[in-house]
Design an enzyme around this catalytic site. Sequence first.
Site, PDB file in Angstrom:
ATOM      1  N   ASP A 332     -32.234   3.404 -22.137  1.00 22.07           N
ATOM      2  CA  ASP A 332     -33.777   3.103 -21.900  1.00 22.07           C
ATOM      3  C   ASP A 332     -34.266   4.302 -22.856  1.00 22.07           C
ATOM      4  O   ASP A 332     -33.902   5.373 -22.756  1.00 22.07           O
ATOM      5  CB  ASP A 332     -34.214   3.477 -20.731  1.00 22.07           C
ATOM      6  CG  ASP A 332     -35.478   3.144 -20.472  1.00 22.07           C
ATOM      7  OD1 ASP A 332     -36.239   2.093 -21.145  1.00 22.07           O
ATOM      8  OD2 ASP A 332     -36.225   3.887 -19.968  1.00 22.07           O
ATOM      9  N   THR A 334     -37.290   5.740 -23.384  1.00 19.64           N
ATOM     10  CA  THR A 334     -38.338   6.774 -22.768  1.00 19.64           C
ATOM     11  C   THR A 334     -37.503   7.429 -21.675  1.00 19.64           C
ATOM     12  O   THR A 334     -36.935   7.000 -20.636  1.00 19.64           O
ATOM     13  CB  THR A 334     -39.552   6.001 -21.947  1.00 19.64           C
ATOM     14  OG1 THR A 334     -40.216   5.176 -23.003  1.00 19.64           O
ATOM     15  CG2 THR A 334     -40.332   7.174 -21.504  1.00 19.64           C
ATOM     16  N   ASP A 572     -34.697   5.900 -16.028  1.00 21.75           N
ATOM     17  CA  ASP A 572     -35.253   6.620 -15.083  1.00 21.75           C
ATOM     18  C   ASP A 572     -36.581   6.186 -14.446  1.00 21.75           C
ATOM     19  O   ASP A 572     -37.175   6.748 -13.692  1.00 21.75           O
ATOM     20  CB  ASP A 572     -35.956   8.151 -15.843  1.00 21.75           C
ATOM     21  CG  ASP A 572     -36.904   7.870 -16.938  1.00 21.75           C
ATOM     22  OD1 ASP A 572     -36.915   6.554 -17.144  1.00 21.75           O
ATOM     23  OD2 ASP A 572     -37.316   8.813 -17.512  1.00 21.75           O
TER      24      ASP A 572
END
Length: 816
Positions: A332, A334, A572
Amino acid sequence: MTQRAKIDTTGGGTGDGSPAGAAGAAGTTPAEPPVVHHAAGLTSAEVAERVARGEVNDVPLRSSRSTADIVRANVLTRFNAIIGVLWAIMLVVAPIQDSLFGFVIVANTGIGIVQELRAKKTLDGLAVIGEARPTVRRDGVTAEIPTSEIVLGDLIELGPGDKVVVDGEVAEADSLEIDESLLTGEADPVVKKPGDRMMSGSFVVAGGGAFTATRVGREAYAAQLAEEASRFTLVHSELRTGISTILKYVTWMMVPTAIGLVVSQLVVKDNAFKQAVARTVGGIVPMIPEGLVLLTSVAFAVGVIRLGRRQCLVQELPAIEGLARVDVVCLDKTGTLTEGGMDVTDLRLLNGGDEAYVRKVLGALGESDPRPNASLQAIKDAYPDTVEWRCTESLPFSSARKYSGASFSEGDGENSTWLLGAPDVLLSSEDPALGEIDHLNEQGLRVLLLARTAHELDSPAVAADTHPTALVVLEQRLRPDAADTLAYFADQQVATKVVSGDNAVSVGAVAAKLDMPGAEHTVDARTLPAEREDMAKALDENAVFGRVTPRQKRDMVAALQSRGHTVAMTGDGVNDVLALKDADIGVSMGSGSEATRAVAQIVLLNNSFATLPSVVAEGRRVIGNITRVATLFLTKTVYSVLLAILVVVSQVEYPFLPRHLTLLSTLTIGVPAFFLALAPNKERAKPNFVRRVMRYAIPGGAIAAAATFTTYLLARHHYTGTDSLGAETSAATLTLFLVSLWVLAIIARPYTWWRLALVAAMGGAFLLVLAVPWLQKFFALKLVGVTMPWTAVAIAAAGCALLELAWRWVDRRSPT
């Protein structure tokens, strides 16, 4: 900055900016005159009362097995029971030298317990660091407390990414959307209203609110879920499953062979009872690969300790092994390639917008969300709210929608509704602004569109016919260690895929800045085929995917797995939870949402993507070394079984006493295995553990048994007299030791100085036993004459040469 009261039609809202308000049918707060009400939660006296009554969430969230479980698992094993019985027999019928194998087992078991207790201490310490601390309202004040201190009736606040830790009932809701997929399997978020039931194990994907705890402790479903999610485990790994399979077959071989040996030595041969028992036990004990499970546990435990020093919490132990087998890592962007924070670098007006007015709108939008994401926080920091605008309705950001929104009463009689989100979602495909946006995305910048809408926020057409007003340009902060980590995976031939909800061109530009292989191959996930096979093909051919929805992330993981890939997923945010759960290995950042930390097998508490290569390296060390060690142990098992069969068929005395095989096992397996199991090892993880081990152990054990039994039969013809059995045993022991030492020498390759020193030291120790008179007597080893000892050496040399040829032939027939 002006603070606005949130709306609450249920009388449960707050005036301090905390989430409140009943959720409408579409996940928005109804636009009615605000009713401000302070829900204070329990008082300190009420909390103390409940604690005294035991109404507290006191279920321990264990990150590891209990001390009792560790001791039980290491002591109460099937093979320890067999060896324990044999040890007890030998203590009665034979000298202490023949009972040494029992003391070795006690020492090995003790080492295993100590290592696992050290791993437990490391895991428990890390779990405290990474433990979720829910926000609870007491005496009108909010505070973060450990999950274990929640009491029945506590008012627990929720925001995006928070996990529901106990069962309860919604008291306040501000566009509260709950994902219950981990409980029900349904991926669509559920809009919650006051009075609705909250199940522990679900998590917030949008909006906020508060709920009252109605079930805590062992009554709550979270007690089972959290314990299961964070348990120290040694199951469900190829290594552990493979070793269990091997031990099952060993047991099947051992039982009939041992029975035959007992009959042969006690009934058929006319030996003294005690000597017959001693030699029978000497034949049975080496069949048991007793140290194999121990060393596997120790290797895993040491891996946990090493990773713990790097602030890496391994919530499920086989994850160390699993990540070493991974061939695709889905990242991911970000929080993984970029740091969580962002900075507003530019504000570009569209359609003649007024900059001062646009700044007011952005400031009001920033203030409308009590728990802003990274993008909105950057806007909030850049454009503080300085005007008396009142938020009458809000729509929180959702990964599925790709935008958020709010309605305002501007204080001068004007009302307006605004959306902030992905330009390519809010604009039509023909809009000329998209060209400018593409140019910005190509530079790796993130662009959000501010647009005014004439529709109500709860309207299905809220994003239709919007009036674009401004582009907000944000710059993401690249992680300084991301480029090196991507280079490591490329070097290790592990494919990396960036799977992001952001614009594909922008994500590709970020990946290109980090020199990620395949960064030029960017795909808008909205164009991906829905069929699994077609999706898997697109995933194999490309590396960067943008505008990926949470459900698509999950589908992409499944598509990759359908092609035989072992997939790791990092993330996250709450939008990563489903994919993390379905991936072979889920990796969460320590600063990520509680929901991601709960489902991930590995949590990087230092939030450093650069820790992943260490986990991969640790897994490879464990897998490679246990494969070596298993080959040593199982070669011994094979030659022990074959020697017993040859003795039974030939109707001769078993050549060895337990002390002989204890000495051989210690020097050629026990001591070297501990060093080899914990040594550095960068070999790539390979599948088919059982087949790879047995294809070496079977020919190695067969050659060792044949060479040893040949020497024994020749010695029986060479030596005569009452003490001939001792001389025959010594000659056979010499052959078996030399062949076993050569097995160790092959397994120790490629050589380093310490590996050569290890093999040489084991050989030197055996020579010492042969040279020192009291050691000769202790181990009943004395080479008689010259002819037979040199014959034993020659036979061993032939066996070693045959061993080299056999293993090289195996390598050519089935290379790994």
